[in-house]
Every structure is written in C-alpha cells, then in structure tokens.
Design a protein around this motif. Structure first.
Motif, PDB file in Angstrom:
ATOM      1  N   THR A   1      24.190  54.298   9.029  1.00 56.00           N
ATOM      2  CA  THR A   1      25.084  53.415   8.285  1.00 56.00           C
ATOM      3  C   THR A   1      25.896  52.637   9.309  1.00 56.00           C
ATOM      4  O   THR A   1      26.490  53.227  10.220  1.00 56.00           O
ATOM      5  N   VAL A   2      25.914  51.322   9.162  1.00 59.24           N
ATOM      6  CA  VAL A   2      26.601  50.477  10.144  1.00 59.24           C
ATOM      7  C   VAL A   2      27.997  50.105   9.622  1.00 59.24           C
ATOM      8  O   VAL A   2      28.140  49.586   8.515  1.00 59.24           O
ATOM      9  N   VAL A   3      29.005  50.419  10.439  1.00 68.12           N
ATOM     10  CA  VAL A   3      30.402  50.154  10.080  1.00 68.12           C
ATOM     11  C   VAL A   3      30.943  49.044  10.985  1.00 68.12           C
ATOM     12  O   VAL A   3      30.952  49.188  12.216  1.00 68.12           O
ATOM     13  N   PHE A   4      31.386  47.955  10.364  1.00 63.86           N
ATOM     14  CA  PHE A   4      31.983  46.836  11.110  1.00 63.86           C
ATOM     15  C   PHE A   4      33.500  47.038  11.140  1.00 63.86           C
ATOM     16  O   PHE A   4      34.144  47.029  10.094  1.00 63.86           O
ATOM     17  N   LEU A   5      34.039  47.226  12.342  1.00 63.36           N
ATOM     18  CA  LEU A   5      35.495  47.315  12.504  1.00 63.36           C
ATOM     19  C   LEU A   5      36.017  45.893  12.693  1.00 63.36           C
ATOM     20  O   LEU A   5      35.824  45.283  13.750  1.00 63.36           O
ATOM     21  N   ASP A   6      36.631  45.387  11.653  1.00 63.59           N
ATOM     22  CA  ASP A   6      36.977  43.968  11.568  1.00 63.59           C
ATOM     23  C   ASP A   6      38.460  43.770  11.886  1.00 63.59           C
ATOM     24  O   ASP A   6      39.323  44.219  11.122  1.00 63.59           O
ATOM     25  N   ILE A   7      38.739  43.123  13.018  1.00 63.91           N
ATOM     26  CA  ILE A   7      40.121  42.748  13.351  1.00 63.91           C
ATOM     27  C   ILE A   7      40.161  41.244  13.635  1.00 63.91           C
ATOM     28  O   ILE A   7      39.175  40.678  14.113  1.00 63.91           O
ATOM     29  N   PRO A   8      41.304  40.602  13.334  1.00 61.60           N
ATOM     30  CA  PRO A   8      41.381  39.152  13.567  1.00 61.60           C
ATOM     31  C   PRO A   8      41.470  38.811  15.058  1.00 61.60           C
ATOM     32  O   PRO A   8      41.796  39.667  15.896  1.00 61.60           O
ATOM     33  N   LEU A   9      41.215  37.532  15.355  1.00 62.84           N
ATOM     34  CA  LEU A   9      41.172  37.064  16.740  1.00 62.84           C
ATOM     35  C   LEU A   9      42.466  37.360  17.509  1.00 62.84           C
ATOM     36  O   LEU A   9      42.425  37.760  18.672  1.00 62.84           O
ATOM     37  N   ASP A  10      43.628  37.183  16.865  1.00 62.72           N
ATOM     38  CA  ASP A  10      44.873  37.407  17.621  1.00 62.72           C
ATOM     39  C   ASP A  10      45.023  38.869  18.024  1.00 62.72           C
ATOM     40  O   ASP A  10      45.544  39.180  19.103  1.00 62.72           O
ATOM     41  N   VAL A  11      44.519  39.778  17.197  1.00 60.57           N
ATOM     42  CA  VAL A  11      44.593  41.208  17.565  1.00 60.57           C
ATOM     43  C   VAL A  11      43.598  41.507  18.695  1.00 60.57           C
ATOM     44  O   VAL A  11      43.902  42.257  19.623  1.00 60.57           O
ATOM     45  N   VAL A  12      42.424  40.883  18.637  1.00 58.93           N
ATOM     46  CA  VAL A  12      41.464  41.033  19.747  1.00 58.93           C
ATOM     47  C   VAL A  12      42.163  40.624  21.046  1.00 58.93           C
ATOM     48  O   VAL A  12      42.125  41.346  22.058  1.00 58.93           O
ATOM     49  N   MET A  13      42.821  39.479  21.015  1.00 57.61           N
ATOM     50  CA  MET A  13      43.459  38.954  22.235  1.00 57.61           C
ATOM     51  C   MET A  13      44.549  39.904  22.736  1.00 57.61           C
ATOM     52  O   MET A  13      44.627  40.183  23.932  1.00 57.61           O
ATOM     53  N   GLN A  14      45.371  40.396  21.828  1.00 66.99           N
ATOM     54  CA  GLN A  14      46.424  41.346  22.240  1.00 66.99           C
ATOM     55  C   GLN A  14      45.824  42.587  22.885  1.00 66.99           C
ATOM     56  O   GLN A  14      46.318  43.085  23.876  1.00 66.99           O
ATOM     57  N   ARG A  15      44.746  43.090  22.281  1.00 68.88           N
ATOM     58  CA  ARG A  15      44.205  44.379  22.735  1.00 68.88           C
ATOM     59  C   ARG A  15      43.439  44.271  24.034  1.00 68.88           C
ATOM     60  O   ARG A  15      43.478  45.182  24.852  1.00 68.88           O
ATOM     61  N   ILE A  16      42.713  43.169  24.233  1.00 71.77           N
ATOM     62  CA  ILE A  16      41.860  43.157  25.434  1.00 71.77           C
ATOM     63  C   ILE A  16      42.497  42.447  26.616  1.00 71.77           C
ATOM     64  O   ILE A  16      41.993  42.542  27.723  1.00 71.77           O
ATOM     65  N   GLY A  17      43.622  41.775  26.417  1.00 69.92           N
ATOM     66  CA  GLY A  17      44.312  41.148  27.544  1.00 69.92           C
ATOM     67  C   GLY A  17      43.435  40.110  28.220  1.00 69.92           C
ATOM     68  O   GLY A  17      42.850  39.264  27.561  1.00 69.92           O
ATOM     69  N   ASP A  18      43.311  40.207  29.551  1.00 65.78           N
ATOM     70  CA  ASP A  18      42.551  39.206  30.304  1.00 65.78           C
ATOM     71  C   ASP A  18      41.052  39.481  30.141  1.00 65.78           C
ATOM     72  O   ASP A  18      40.490  40.346  30.796  1.00 65.78           O
ATOM     73  N   TYR A  19      40.410  38.690  29.258  1.00 68.91           N
ATOM     74  CA  TYR A  19      39.016  39.021  28.936  1.00 68.91           C
ATOM     75  C   TYR A  19      38.045  38.683  30.048  1.00 68.91           C
ATOM     76  O   TYR A  19      36.916  39.139  30.059  1.00 68.91           O
ATOM     77  N   SER A  20      38.511  37.915  31.054  1.00 68.69           N
ATOM     78  CA  SER A  20      37.605  37.619  32.176  1.00 68.69           C
ATOM     79  C   SER A  20      37.354  38.872  33.026  1.00 68.69           C
ATOM     80  O   SER A  20      36.427  38.921  33.824  1.00 68.69           O
ATOM     81  N   LEU A  21      38.197  39.903  32.853  1.00 74.47           N
ATOM     82  CA  LEU A  21      38.039  41.134  33.644  1.00 74.47           C
ATOM     83  C   LEU A  21      37.317  42.220  32.862  1.00 74.47           C
ATOM     84  O   LEU A  21      37.201  43.348  33.317  1.00 74.47           O
ATOM     85  N   ARG A  22      36.871  41.915  31.659  1.00 75.38           N
ATOM     86  CA  ARG A  22      36.369  42.978  30.782  1.00 75.38           C
ATOM     87  C   ARG A  22      34.861  42.951  30.604  1.00 75.38           C
ATOM     88  O   ARG A  22      34.316  43.644  29.757  1.00 75.38           O
ATOM     89  N   GLY A  23      34.170  42.200  31.400  1.00 74.87           N
ATOM     90  CA  GLY A  23      32.703  42.205  31.325  1.00 74.87           C
ATOM     91  C   GLY A  23      32.176  41.742  29.982  1.00 74.87           C
ATOM     92  O   GLY A  23      31.130  42.182  29.528  1.00 74.87           O
ATOM     93  N   ILE A  24      32.896  40.837  29.332  1.00 73.22           N
ATOM     94  CA  ILE A  24      32.438  40.392  28.013  1.00 73.22           C
ATOM     95  C   ILE A  24      31.216  39.491  28.163  1.00 73.22           C
ATOM     96  O   ILE A  24      31.164  38.643  29.042  1.00 73.22           O
TER      97      ILE A  24
END
Ligand code: ADP
Ligand code: S3P
Ligand code: MG
Length: 166
Positions: free
Chosen positions: A96-119
């Motif tokens: 069963t696939v569960v999508f954990l859905d958060i808005p873009l601003d929360v993504v930004m708060q949580r991951i900080g500098d995304y250039s350092l996160r191997g995205i």
C-alpha cells in the motif's frame, strides 16, 4: 504474503522518521531505500549527484527498488522514487503506497539549503517547479494520502494508521 507499506513524498515530508515510528507501532520491519542505494553505490547520495549527476542517482534508485523483494516492511523511499514507473509498479504489486503530503513552504523550512541535500533535480529546475512535477507523480501512485502540515511526527503516524485498510 504480508503486504508492505511504502512511503512516498517530497524530501522533508517525514518518510524516514515517521517510517520508523509506523514500523514500531504496526510490528513491521523497516527499510530506508536511500541507505540501500548508498550501500549499493559505496557512496553517499550527495556524492552520487555531485560526481555523476542527478540522472545517475535516479538510475541506481530504480535498480535498487526493482531488486527489492521483502514483505511486512515499512519501506521509506527517497523523494525521487516516483520517476520510475517500473519501480513504482513493482512496489505497488505487494504494498500500500502512502503519500506524505506537505506544502512547498513546509518542504523549504524542513530541508533548508536544498543544494546540500543531494536532491535529484535538473540544475535549472527550481524547487517550486520540482514540487509541482512531483506532486502529480505522488498523487498518481498513492493509495492513501496523508496531509502532514501542522502535525507532529506522532500525529502523522496516527493519521497513517487511521487511513489504513483493515
Ligand atoms: N511532522 C513533522 N514535524 C516537524 N518536523 C518533521 C516532521 N516530520 C519530519 N520532520 C523533520 O523533517 C526532517 C526530514 O525528515 P525525514 O523523515 O528525513 O524526511 P524524508 O525522509 O521524507 O526526507 C527531519 O529533520 C525531521 O525531524
Ligand atoms: O527527493 C530527492 O530527489 C531525493 C531525496 C532523498 O531522500 P528523502 O526524500 O528521504 O530526503 C534522497 O533519495 C536523494 O537525496 C534524492
Ligand atoms: Mg528519507
């Protein structure tokens, strides 16, 4: 065969941390596919992206997911798992696939500098464009969607368990 529970969603949505909580609550095992990728490659995710580019990461990720054959596990994928239709169909065949859905601003708060996160993203692609592209894919593969904004990790875990089919 005992079915798996597969978490998908943006980086920062809580797939890895809530995955462990859910596995404990449900008496299931836990697999974080990011760690399997790192073991397979003998490098960190960031090193793979820096040295070989984002498409190399997506390719290794697809291979690792296609090889995965487990049961009764919570499987926390990396945010880019949904770029492989073959891998997602393989995972959905026993889970069963569960999508954990958060808005873009929360993504930004949580991951900080995304250039350092191997995205895994095209170098010219903004986080906002990536979010929109991914949202469509997460929605396509989700059996269950849980909205995480404003919830603690424990509350997200509770919400997932409430949504599960009996
Ligand atoms: N519900 C939540 N509330 C606050 N912080 C959270 C929540 N879920 C996850 N986090 C934090 O966000 C960061 C990313 O979580 P993680 O589980 O690694 O996400 P993912 O595996 O989806 O990238 C971690 O610092 C984690 O503690
Ligand atoms: O979204 C992405 O492109 C990625 C997310 C990461 O996992 P998390 O979603 O667990 O942070 C990891 O797989 C890799 O750095 C690429
Ligand atoms: Mg993770």
């Amino acid at each position: 065969m005992s079915r798996n529970l597969i978490f998908i969603g943006m980086p920062g949505s809580g797939k890895s941390t809530v995955g462990v909580l859910a596995a404990k609550r449900l008496g299931m095992g836990f697999v974080d596919t990011d760690l399997l990728i790192q073991e397979e490659a003998g490098r960190t995710l960031q090193e793979i992206v820096d040295q070989d580019g984002y498409q190399a990461l997506r390719h290794i990720e697809e291979q690792v997911l296609l090889k995965l054959s487990v049961e009764n596990q919570v499987i926390s994928t990396g945010g880019s798992a949904v770029y492989s239709d073959a891998a997602m169909r393989h995972l959905k065949a026993n889970g069963t696939v569960v999508f954990l859905d958060i808005p873009l601003d929360v993504v930004m708060q949580r991951i900080g500098d995304y250039s350092l996160r191997g995205i895994s993203r095209r170098p010219d692609q903004s986080l906002s464009e990536l979010f929109d592209e991914r949202f469509a894919l997460y929605s396509r593969y989700a059996d269950i969607t849980v909205k995480g904004e404003g919830l603690t990790q424990d509350q997200v875990c509770e919400a997932i368990i409430r949504h599960l089919p009996n």
